[in-house]
Design a protein around this motif. Structure first.
Motif, PDB file in Angstrom:
ATOM      1  N   PHE A 267       0.819  -1.211   0.000  1.00 16.70           N
ATOM      2  CA  PHE A 267       0.000   0.000   0.000  1.00 16.70           C
ATOM      3  C   PHE A 267       0.857   1.267   0.000  1.00 16.70           C
ATOM      4  O   PHE A 267       1.746   1.416   0.851  1.00 16.70           O
ATOM      5  N   PRO A 268       0.578   2.196  -0.922  1.00 20.25           N
ATOM      6  CA  PRO A 268       1.235   3.501  -0.853  1.00 20.25           C
ATOM      7  C   PRO A 268       0.779   4.247   0.399  1.00 20.25           C
ATOM      8  O   PRO A 268      -0.383   4.174   0.794  1.00 20.25           O
ATOM      9  N   VAL A 269       1.710   4.962   1.015  1.00 16.47           N
ATOM     10  CA  VAL A 269       1.395   5.775   2.194  1.00 16.47           C
ATOM     11  C   VAL A 269       1.532   7.237   1.786  1.00 16.47           C
ATOM     12  O   VAL A 269       2.563   7.653   1.254  1.00 16.47           O
ATOM     13  N   CYS A 270       0.467   8.011   2.030  1.00 18.04           N
ATOM     14  CA  CYS A 270       0.434   9.410   1.613  1.00 18.04           C
ATOM     15  C   CYS A 270       0.070  10.306   2.787  1.00 18.04           C
ATOM     16  O   CYS A 270      -0.762   9.931   3.627  1.00 18.04           O
ATOM     17  N   GLN A 271       0.676  11.474   2.832  1.00 18.86           N
ATOM     18  CA  GLN A 271       0.370  12.486   3.836  1.00 18.86           C
ATOM     19  C   GLN A 271      -0.227  13.683   3.106  1.00 18.86           C
ATOM     20  O   GLN A 271       0.460  14.356   2.335  1.00 18.86           O
ATOM     21  N   HIS A 274       0.346  13.632  -0.596  1.00 22.01           N
ATOM     22  CA  HIS A 274       1.730  13.555  -1.064  1.00 22.01           C
ATOM     23  C   HIS A 274       2.338  12.195  -0.681  1.00 22.01           C
ATOM     24  O   HIS A 274       2.213  11.756   0.466  1.00 22.01           O
ATOM     25  N   PHE A 275       3.023  11.585  -1.623  1.00 16.40           N
ATOM     26  CA  PHE A 275       3.584  10.251  -1.404  1.00 16.40           C
ATOM     27  C   PHE A 275       4.690  10.290  -0.352  1.00 16.40           C
ATOM     28  O   PHE A 275       5.581  11.140  -0.401  1.00 16.40           O
ATOM     29  N   VAL A 276       4.621   9.340   0.587  1.00 13.22           N
ATOM     30  CA  VAL A 276       5.614   9.229   1.654  1.00 13.22           C
ATOM     31  C   VAL A 276       6.473   7.989   1.490  1.00 13.22           C
ATOM     32  O   VAL A 276       7.685   8.015   1.671  1.00 13.22           O
ATOM     33  N   GLY A 277       5.845   6.874   1.154  1.00 13.99           N
ATOM     34  CA  GLY A 277       6.563   5.612   1.023  1.00 13.99           C
ATOM     35  C   GLY A 277       5.575   4.472   0.840  1.00 13.99           C
ATOM     36  O   GLY A 277       4.403   4.687   0.530  1.00 13.99           O
ATOM     37  N   MET A 278       6.059   3.244   1.051  1.00  8.87           N
ATOM     38  CA  MET A 278       5.224   2.057   0.876  1.00  8.87           C
ATOM     39  C   MET A 278       5.159   1.258   2.173  1.00  8.87           C
ATOM     40  O   MET A 278       6.144   1.157   2.913  1.00  8.87           O
ATOM     41  N   PHE A 279       3.988   0.710   2.441  1.00  8.89           N
ATOM     42  CA  PHE A 279       3.841  -0.261   3.525  1.00  8.89           C
ATOM     43  C   PHE A 279       3.621  -1.621   2.870  1.00  8.89           C
ATOM     44  O   PHE A 279       2.720  -1.783   2.050  1.00  8.89           O
ATOM     45  N   CYS A 305      11.880   3.495  -1.381  1.00  6.72           N
ATOM     46  CA  CYS A 305      11.413   2.397  -2.227  1.00  6.72           C
ATOM     47  C   CYS A 305      11.584   2.719  -3.713  1.00  6.72           C
ATOM     48  O   CYS A 305      11.760   3.878  -4.109  1.00  6.72           O
ATOM     49  N   LEU A 306      11.513   1.686  -4.514  1.00  9.32           N
ATOM     50  CA  LEU A 306      11.550   1.826  -5.967  1.00  9.32           C
ATOM     51  C   LEU A 306      10.248   2.482  -6.432  1.00  9.32           C
ATOM     52  O   LEU A 306       9.163   2.102  -5.992  1.00  9.32           O
ATOM     53  N   THR A 307      10.354   3.472  -7.303  1.00  7.66           N
ATOM     54  CA  THR A 307       9.170   4.142  -7.855  1.00  7.66           C
ATOM     55  C   THR A 307       9.271   4.167  -9.378  1.00  7.66           C
ATOM     56  O   THR A 307      10.328   3.867  -9.951  1.00  7.66           O
ATOM     57  N   ALA A 308       8.158   4.529 -10.007  1.00  5.92           N
ATOM     58  CA  ALA A 308       8.124   4.601 -11.468  1.00  5.92           C
ATOM     59  C   ALA A 308       7.312   5.819 -11.878  1.00  5.92           C
ATOM     60  O   ALA A 308       6.601   6.422 -11.066  1.00  5.92           O
ATOM     61  N   THR A 309       7.423   6.169 -13.156  1.00  5.45           N
ATOM     62  CA  THR A 309       6.605   7.234 -13.730  1.00  5.45           C
ATOM     63  C   THR A 309       5.730   6.626 -14.825  1.00  5.45           C
ATOM     64  O   THR A 309       6.099   5.598 -15.415  1.00  5.45           O
ATOM     65  N   PRO A 310       4.577   7.226 -15.123  1.00  3.94           N
ATOM     66  CA  PRO A 310       3.667   6.628 -16.107  1.00  3.94           C
ATOM     67  C   PRO A 310       4.293   6.429 -17.479  1.00  3.94           C
ATOM     68  O   PRO A 310       3.961   5.459 -18.183  1.00  3.94           O
ATOM     69  N   ASP A 311       5.188   7.333 -17.890  1.00  5.84           N
ATOM     70  CA  ASP A 311       5.767   7.234 -19.228  1.00  5.84           C
ATOM     71  C   ASP A 311       7.091   6.477 -19.256  1.00  5.84           C
ATOM     72  O   ASP A 311       7.773   6.430 -20.278  1.00  5.84           O
ATOM     73  N   GLY A 325      13.701  -7.769  -6.068  1.00 10.47           N
ATOM     74  CA  GLY A 325      12.751  -8.614  -5.355  1.00 10.47           C
ATOM     75  C   GLY A 325      11.518  -7.877  -4.862  1.00 10.47           C
ATOM     76  O   GLY A 325      10.831  -8.351  -3.958  1.00 10.47           O
ATOM     77  N   VAL A 326      11.209  -6.725  -5.465  1.00  7.38           N
ATOM     78  CA  VAL A 326      10.046  -5.927  -5.053  1.00  7.38           C
ATOM     79  C   VAL A 326       8.803  -6.445  -5.763  1.00  7.38           C
ATOM     80  O   VAL A 326       8.819  -6.693  -6.968  1.00  7.38           O
ATOM     81  N   GLY A 327       7.699  -6.581  -5.009  1.00  7.97           N
ATOM     82  CA  GLY A 327       6.472  -7.107  -5.592  1.00  7.97           C
ATOM     83  C   GLY A 327       5.529  -6.050  -6.123  1.00  7.97           C
ATOM     84  O   GLY A 327       4.734  -6.318  -7.016  1.00  7.97           O
ATOM     85  N   SER A 328       5.595  -4.827  -5.592  1.00  4.34           N
ATOM     86  CA  SER A 328       4.707  -3.740  -6.015  1.00  4.34           C
ATOM     87  C   SER A 328       5.485  -2.433  -6.056  1.00  4.34           C
ATOM     88  O   SER A 328       6.328  -2.185  -5.190  1.00  4.34           O
ATOM     89  N   VAL A 329       5.175  -1.597  -7.047  1.00  5.66           N
ATOM     90  CA  VAL A 329       5.871  -0.316  -7.225  1.00  5.66           C
ATOM     91  C   VAL A 329       4.844   0.790  -7.429  1.00  5.66           C
ATOM     92  O   VAL A 329       3.954   0.658  -8.286  1.00  5.66           O
ATOM     93  N   PRO A 330       4.932   1.889  -6.665  1.00  5.15           N
ATOM     94  CA  PRO A 330       4.033   3.016  -6.884  1.00  5.15           C
ATOM     95  C   PRO A 330       4.435   3.802  -8.129  1.00  5.15           C
ATOM     96  O   PRO A 330       5.618   3.950  -8.421  1.00  5.15           O
ATOM     97  N   VAL A 331       3.442   4.282  -8.835  1.00  9.49           N
ATOM     98  CA  VAL A 331       3.680   5.103 -10.026  1.00  9.49           C
ATOM     99  C   VAL A 331       3.354   6.553  -9.652  1.00  9.49           C
ATOM    100  O   VAL A 331       2.236   6.848  -9.225  1.00  9.49           O
TER     101      VAL A 331
END
Length: 387
Positions: A267-271, A274-279, A305-311, A325-331
């Motif tokens: 799960f993305p964690v946002c404040q 605004h993106f803070v990190g991943m749980f 954490c590893l992040t990505a951009t839409p493009d 070895g990451v299973g989910s990445v926030p975009v």
């Protein structure tokens, strides 16, 4: 890699050793002592093993530093009882680049053997035919022999050894990447069968090597085809746009409820948006044991954490996910989460595009045979009709 800990940082690359490596050292010391060796022989045996793995680190650095010259980073190097692994962010698709990256490791072992040969000649220890030189009394002679064996073994034309990648690179200079991979994999599988037959009658260890080679060949074909199916796609083609986020002050109980009632696992964690990190789900059991359900997730956020951009390139993201070895990445779009890419999403996309590709092949086969065209299908990631 799970169960590993960092021992060094070389050329900016973290070097890890797996805990099972120390079992190898214990076994070497115990077996040498049990066979009648004294303390000095035990120390020689242990020193030889440590020096050997020093050569393995240099071998992996050969791959990593050559890849760096082509703009490809290395996540880390890990030492295992069976050797070493340099986790590159991705494998180069350019066959010339892959050739140099693959051959760089064995070339390091050749260089080490050459240096050892010069040193032994200068020391007057170049009689390799003597029993003492090959049974543990000469660390230099042992290392010389072992490095030559490593070169020969690694250059066998079979995945996942370096020789398999060299063969693919040479073939890819004349044919497309997937066909080159399939041909190189076939050569590797034939070698695996040969190893298995010899292993039945001569050395059971070859049966393990045969399985290792056969599975490695199949894995390379899958990866090559995946690259073909998603190689031209951007991250937004595979991302989930309906997902749950949490704020840092929410309790672990809320995450538990979401895990049980839904299919999302990280799960993305946002404040305040605004993106803070991943749980991540993997952190949940230990957190509950230690702090209980009512504690917040604030101290359990993966902020680096590893992040990505839409493009961004989906293929490059998949390579990074596999290497880390990451299973989910926030975009992210700026500091806002606009999507989430998981391994499950990628598998589903690959399944759909694979089916679409197989259908197109069937259409072409029918057209070649003079049969009527089938109904046009749509590419899974495109709005254009594909026939």
């Amino acid at each position: 890699m799970s169960g590993s800990f960092k021992i060094a940082k070389l050329f900016g690359i973290d070097v890890f050793v797996h805990w099972s490596f120390f079992l190898l050292l214990l076994w070497i010391g115990w077996s040498t002592s049990r066979s009648g060796g004294d303390a000095a022989q035990v120390l020689v045996g242990l020193a030889t093993v440590l020096a050997l793995f020093g050569c393995v680190v240099l071998h992996e650095l050969g791959h990593a530093l050559t890849a760096r010259r082509f703009g490809i980073g290395t996540t880390d190097i890990t030492l295992l009882p069976i050797g070493g692994v340099a986790r590159l962010e991705r494998m180069p698709k350019n066959p010339v680049q892959e050739f140099w990256v693959a051959i760089a490791g064995p070339a390091v072992n050749v260089a080490i053997a050459a240096v050892l040969l010069v040193v032994m000649v200068l020391l007057g220890r170049s009689n390799f035919a003597s029993a003492d030189a090959l049974t543990g009394n000469s660390i230099l002679a042992n290392l010389f022999t072992i490095n030559l064996v490593l070169v020969i073994f690694n250059m066998l034309p079979a995945f996942p050894m370096d020789g398999g990648r060299v063969l693919r690179a040479l073939l890819a200079m004349k044919m497309n990447y997937v066909s080159a991979t399939e041909t190189a994999a076939l050569v590797g599988k034939l070698m695996a069968v040969l190893f298995a037959v010899i292993g039945i009658y001569a050395n059971p260890l070859l049966l393990f090597i045969a399985l290792f080679v056969f599975l490695g060949a199949s894995g390379e074909v899958r990866m090559a085809k995946m690259g073909e199916w998603i190689g031209n796609l951007t991250v937004d083609k595979a991302m989930m746009t309906q997902f749950r986020t949490f704020s840092p002050d929410e309790p672990l109980a809320s995450v538990v409820d979401e895990l049980i009632s839904g299919s999302q696992v990280d799960f993305p964690v946002c404040q305040e948006g605004h993106f803070v990190g991943m749980f991540r789900r993997s952190d949940l059991p230990g957190a509950i044991e230690t702090h209980g359900h009512e504690s917040t997730i604030a101290n359990l956020i993966d902020r680096d954490c590893l992040t990505a951009t839409p493009d961004g390139s989906l293929e490059h993201l998949v390579s990074k996910m596999q290497s880390t070895g990451v299973g989910s990445v926030p975009v992210l779009q700026g500091d806002r989460v606009v999507g989430l890419v998981s391994q499950e999403n990628i598998n589903e996309l690959v399944m759909i595009r694979s089916a679409a590709a197989n259908h197109r092949d069937q259409v072409r086969d029918r057209q070649s045979a003079g049969q009527p065209n089938s109904t046009p299908v749509r590419d899974a990631s495109s709005t254009n009709t594909v026939v």
